[in-house]
Design a protein around this motif. Structure first.
Motif, PDB file in Angstrom:
ATOM      1  N   ASN A 199      -4.281   1.687  -4.357  1.00 38.45           N
ATOM      2  CA  ASN A 199      -3.905   3.094  -4.502  1.00 38.45           C
ATOM      3  C   ASN A 199      -4.489   3.705  -5.771  1.00 38.45           C
ATOM      4  OD1 ASN A 199      -0.700   2.018  -3.407  1.00 38.45           O
ATOM      5  ND2 ASN A 199      -2.193   3.085  -2.140  1.00 38.45           N
ATOM      6  N   TYR A 200      -5.088   2.869  -6.582  1.00 40.18           N
ATOM      7  CA  TYR A 200      -5.505   3.261  -7.925  1.00 40.18           C
ATOM      8  C   TYR A 200      -6.995   2.982  -8.135  1.00 40.18           C
ATOM      9  CZ  TYR A 200      -4.527   3.893 -12.943  1.00 40.18           C
ATOM     10  OH  TYR A 200      -4.471   4.344 -14.233  1.00 40.18           O
ATOM     11  N   ASP A 201      -7.456   1.843  -7.643  1.00 33.65           N
ATOM     12  CA  ASP A 201      -8.875   1.465  -7.647  1.00 33.65           C
ATOM     13  C   ASP A 201      -9.062   0.428  -6.552  1.00 33.65           C
ATOM     14  OD1 ASP A 201     -11.466   0.576  -8.036  1.00 33.65           O
ATOM     15  OD2 ASP A 201     -10.936  -0.682  -9.756  1.00 33.65           O
ATOM     16  N   ASN A 202      -9.423   0.872  -5.370  1.00 26.73           N
ATOM     17  CA  ASN A 202      -9.478  -0.021  -4.214  1.00 26.73           C
ATOM     18  C   ASN A 202     -10.659  -0.969  -4.256  1.00 26.73           C
ATOM     19  OD1 ASN A 202      -8.190  -0.921  -1.890  1.00 26.73           O
ATOM     20  ND2 ASN A 202      -9.434   0.350  -0.539  1.00 26.73           N
ATOM     21  N   ALA A 203     -11.572  -0.768  -5.206  1.00 28.04           N
ATOM     22  CA  ALA A 203     -12.734  -1.636  -5.315  1.00 28.04           C
ATOM     23  C   ALA A 203     -12.480  -2.847  -6.209  1.00 28.04           C
ATOM     24  CB  ALA A 203     -13.928  -0.852  -5.852  1.00 28.04           C
ATOM     25  N   GLY A 204     -11.528  -2.727  -7.134  1.00 32.93           N
ATOM     26  CA  GLY A 204     -11.364  -3.789  -8.129  1.00 32.93           C
ATOM     27  C   GLY A 204     -12.516  -3.819  -9.118  1.00 32.93           C
TER      28      GLY A 204
ATOM     29  N   THR B 270       0.799  -1.219   0.000  1.00 30.48           N
ATOM     30  CA  THR B 270       0.000   0.000   0.000  1.00 30.48           C
ATOM     31  C   THR B 270       0.832   1.271   0.000  1.00 30.48           C
ATOM     32  OG1 THR B 270      -1.847   1.098   1.131  1.00 30.48           O
ATOM     33  CG2 THR B 270      -0.152   0.094   2.527  1.00 30.48           C
ATOM     34  N   TYR B 271       2.114   1.195   0.362  1.00 29.24           N
ATOM     35  CA  TYR B 271       2.945   2.395   0.426  1.00 29.24           C
ATOM     36  C   TYR B 271       3.652   2.696  -0.895  1.00 29.24           C
ATOM     37  CZ  TYR B 271       2.208   1.943   5.435  1.00 29.24           C
ATOM     38  OH  TYR B 271       1.636   1.833   6.664  1.00 29.24           O
ATOM     39  N   GLY B 272       3.411   1.889  -1.908  1.00 25.97           N
ATOM     40  CA  GLY B 272       4.159   2.032  -3.151  1.00 25.97           C
ATOM     41  C   GLY B 272       4.057   3.401  -3.788  1.00 25.97           C
ATOM     42  N   VAL B 273       2.841   3.930  -3.917  1.00 28.86           N
ATOM     43  CA  VAL B 273       2.661   5.232  -4.551  1.00 28.86           C
ATOM     44  C   VAL B 273       3.263   6.334  -3.688  1.00 28.86           C
ATOM     45  CG1 VAL B 273       0.943   6.937  -5.271  1.00 28.86           C
ATOM     46  CG2 VAL B 273       0.642   4.533  -5.872  1.00 28.86           C
ATOM     47  N   GLN B 274       3.089   6.245  -2.368  1.00 24.82           N
ATOM     48  CA  GLN B 274       3.642   7.260  -1.477  1.00 24.82           C
ATOM     49  C   GLN B 274       5.163   7.323  -1.554  1.00 24.82           C
ATOM     50  OE1 GLN B 274       1.496   5.771   2.119  1.00 24.82           O
ATOM     51  NE2 GLN B 274       1.100   7.930   2.487  1.00 24.82           N
ATOM     52  N   LEU B 275       5.802   6.160  -1.701  1.00 26.89           N
ATOM     53  CA  LEU B 275       7.258   6.122  -1.670  1.00 26.89           C
ATOM     54  C   LEU B 275       7.895   6.364  -3.032  1.00 26.89           C
ATOM     55  CD1 LEU B 275       7.828   3.003   0.630  1.00 26.89           C
ATOM     56  CD2 LEU B 275       7.895   5.418   1.277  1.00 26.89           C
ATOM     57  N   GLU B 276       7.108   6.285  -4.095  1.00 23.46           N
ATOM     58  CA  GLU B 276       7.687   6.261  -5.436  1.00 23.46           C
ATOM     59  C   GLU B 276       8.543   7.474  -5.748  1.00 23.46           C
ATOM     60  OE1 GLU B 276       9.167   4.912  -8.490  1.00 23.46           O
ATOM     61  OE2 GLU B 276       7.701   3.616  -7.507  1.00 23.46           O
ATOM     62  N   ASN B 277       8.142   8.636  -5.311  1.00 21.81           N
ATOM     63  CA  ASN B 277       8.889   9.846  -5.632  1.00 21.81           C
ATOM     64  C   ASN B 277       9.768  10.315  -4.482  1.00 21.81           C
ATOM     65  OD1 ASN B 277       7.645   9.880  -8.170  1.00 21.81           O
ATOM     66  ND2 ASN B 277       5.928  11.079  -7.407  1.00 21.81           N
ATOM     67  N   THR B 278      10.198   9.373  -3.660  1.00 24.68           N
ATOM     68  CA  THR B 278      11.089   9.683  -2.543  1.00 24.68           C
ATOM     69  C   THR B 278      12.375   8.877  -2.685  1.00 24.68           C
ATOM     70  OG1 THR B 278      10.380   7.911  -1.033  1.00 24.68           O
ATOM     71  CG2 THR B 278       9.010   9.898  -1.117  1.00 24.68           C
TER      72      THR B 278
ATOM     73  N   GLY C 147      -0.918  12.216  -2.443  1.00 29.85           N
ATOM     74  CA  GLY C 147       0.346  11.618  -2.838  1.00 29.85           C
ATOM     75  C   GLY C 147       0.383  10.112  -2.725  1.00 29.85           C
ATOM     76  N   GLY C 148      -0.616   9.521  -2.076  1.00 28.91           N
ATOM     77  CA  GLY C 148      -0.631   8.070  -1.924  1.00 28.91           C
ATOM     78  C   GLY C 148      -1.752   7.380  -2.659  1.00 28.91           C
ATOM     79  N   ASN C 149      -2.659   8.153  -3.264  1.00 25.64           N
ATOM     80  CA  ASN C 149      -3.797   7.572  -3.975  1.00 25.64           C
ATOM     81  C   ASN C 149      -4.086   8.374  -5.229  1.00 25.64           C
ATOM     82  OD1 ASN C 149      -4.976   5.461  -1.958  1.00 25.64           O
ATOM     83  ND2 ASN C 149      -4.595   7.276  -0.712  1.00 25.64           N
ATOM     84  N   TYR C 150      -4.127   7.676  -6.358  1.00 29.17           N
ATOM     85  CA  TYR C 150      -4.411   8.314  -7.635  1.00 29.17           C
ATOM     86  C   TYR C 150      -5.803   7.865  -8.093  1.00 29.17           C
ATOM     87  CZ  TYR C 150       0.634   9.326  -7.928  1.00 29.17           C
ATOM     88  OH  TYR C 150       1.912   9.785  -7.689  1.00 29.17           O
TER      89      TYR C 150
END
Length: 372
Positions: free
Chosen positions: A173-178, A128-136, A243-246
Motif C-alpha cells: 500500500n506504500y511501495d509495492n515494488a520493495g 492489503t486492506y490495512g490502509v483502507q480500513l484504518e480510518n473506518t 484511500g487504500g494506497n499512499y
C-alpha cells in the motif's frame, strides 16, 4: 543474542535464514497509525521486517509527523522512524534511559511479551486492506505492534518517546515494488520483479511515442496501463494514490525517464518476448524515505506481461487450455486475478497455475541471462 541475554537460553527458539541464502532479506510493511488516530499519507511510514532487524530506519522528511485524534480531532506531534531494533526484541518497552533510546550496540530494552515471528511479518506484509480500513470502524481488525522510535538530540522533542500501539499493513500500500528500502541502503544493482495485476492498454496510441521516444510531455503512462508500482517511482504517485494506497512520497527517478522504459516494455511485448528491461539512472533525493540521492543504480526490471514466444513453446495441451480463456483452468494467464482466481476460494492458485507462472519467470531470465 543468547550470550547477551542469558535469560533466553531456557527454551528460546529462533527461526533463522538458511546459511546459503543472501544475508539481507527485507519484508515490507507499513506503520499506518497509532491506535486512536487517523492515518494519512503524511504520517504513514515504512515498517521493514528482517531476520536480524525490524523498524523504520529514517525520520520522514527528517522531522516528526502529525496524528489527528479520531474522537476529538486534536493534533499530536509524534516521532516515527530513526533506526532499527534487533528482531528478537521488537515489541518490548522502550529504554528507560534517554541516551539509550538514541541507539547503540548494546542497549537494554523491555522484553517483548511474545516474540515477533515470521508469521507476524507475513501477516502484516499480506494485509492489503490495512490502509483502507484504518480510518473506518473496522480498524481494530488491523495487525497491531508495540512500537517506539529511535530518538535524536537534533529533534526538539521530549527526551523519551515511549512505546505505543500502532497498526500495521501491507507494505504494498506504500511501495509495492520493495525498491525504496533498497535505495535507502544505496544498492548499486537491483533486480526488480513487477508482478502485474493488469495488462498494458493495447488501445493506447503507442506508435505515436515509440520507438522514436521523442515527446515525453504528451505521453500518459497511466492511461497506457503501466503499473502503479513503477509509475510512482517516476513521480506519478500523487495521481495514483487513494484511500487504500499512499504513493505520493515515492519519487526517486526523473519523470522524463518513464517514456523510454515504457516503450521498451511495449516493444518487447509486441515482439512476443518477455518484458525484461535494463536501465541505469541517477537516484533523486527523497527526504521522506531518507534517500540522499546522487548515486547511480543499474536496474533490471522484470515486468509481468504476456509472451507469445513462451506460449508457442508450450505443449499443445497447455496451449489449448490457455486458449479457452475464462473457461479454462489457466484463465487470465499470465496476469492472474489477485483475488478469486479460483472461486469460491478467495486467494490462492492451483499447482498448474503456479508452475506455469514460475516457468514464464524462468524463461524470462534465461532469455536475458546476459543482463544478469
Amino acid at each position: 543474542i543468547l550470550k547477551n541475554n542469558p535469560a533466553l537460553e531456557a527454551g528460546a527458539e529462533f527461526t533463522v535464514p538458511r546459511p546459503n541464502r543472501p544475508k539481507t532479506f527485507i519484508i515490507n510493511g507499513a506503520l499506518t497509525a497509532a491506535t486512536g488516530f487517523i492515518a494519512t499519507p503524511n504520517n504513514t511510514v515504512s515498517l521493514q521486517m528482517s531476520p536480524d532487524y525490524i523498524g523504520s530506519p529514517f525520520y520522514p522528511n527528517e522531522s516528526t509527523v502529525i496524528f489527528q485524534g479520531k474522537l476529538f480531532g486534536k493534533d499530536h506531534e509524534k516521532l516515527l522512524g530513526g533506526g532499527l531494533l534487533e528482531s528478537f526484541a521488537f515489541g518490548g518497552a522502550a529504554p528507560s534511559d534517554p541516551q539509550a533510546q538514541m541507539g547503540g550496540e548494546a542497549v537494554e530494552v523491555g522484553a517483548a511479551p511474545t516474540p515477533f515471528t515470521l508469521g507476524d511479518a507475513m501477516g502484516i506484509s499480506s494485509w492489503t486492506y490495512g490502509v483502507q480500513l484504518e480510518n473506518t470502524l473496522l480498524s481494530p481488525v488491523n495487525p497491531r505492534v508495540q512500537y517506539w522510535p529511535v530518538t535524536s538530540p537534533e529533534l526538539n522533542l521530549p527526551e523519551l518517546s515511549p512505546q505505543r500501539e500502532m497498526h500495521a499493513a501491507d507494505g504494498g500500500n506504500y511501495d509495492n515494488a520493495g525498491l525504496l528500502p533498497l535505495l535507502q541502503r544505496e544498492a548499486e544493482k537491483v533486480v526488480w520483479v513487477a508482478n502485474s495485476y493488469k495488462g498494458l492498454n493495447e488501445s493506447y496510441p503507442w506508435k505515436t511515442f515509440c520507438p522514436e521516444v521523442t515527446s515525453s510531455e504528451e505521453f500518459d503512462p497511466i492511461t497506457a496501463g503501466i503499473l502503479d508500482q513503477v509509475l510512482d517511482k517516476f513521480g506519478y504517485g500523487a495521481s495514483l494514490s487513494d484511500g487504500g494506497n499512499y504513493l505520493q512520497n515515492n519519487k526517486v527517478f526523473n519523470k522524463s525517464e518513464i517514456l523510454p522504459v515504457s516503450c521498451k516494455i511495449w516493444e518487447l511485448v509486441q515482439e512476443g518476448k518477455p518484458a525484461v528491461v535494463e536501465f541505469s539512472t541517477t537516484v533523486l533525493e527523497n527526504t521522506w524515505w531518507g534517500i540522499q540521492g546522487g548515486n547511480d543504480v543499474d536496474v533490471i526490471l522484470i515486468y509481468l506481461e504476456n509472451s507469445t514466444d513462451f506460449n508457442s513453446d508450450l505443449p499443445d495441451d497447455t496451449q489449448a487450455e490457455i486458449a479457452k480463456g475464462s473457461d479454462g483452468s489457466l484463465a487470465s494467464f499470465p496476469i492472474y486475478k489477485t483475488m478469486f482466481q479460483n472461486p469460491p476460494e478467495a486467494v490462492g492458485y492451483t499447482t498448474p497455475q503456479t508452475n506455469l507462472l514460475a516457468a514464464l519467470g524462468e524463461y524470462a531470465v534465461l532469455q536475458n541471462q546476459e543482463m544478469f
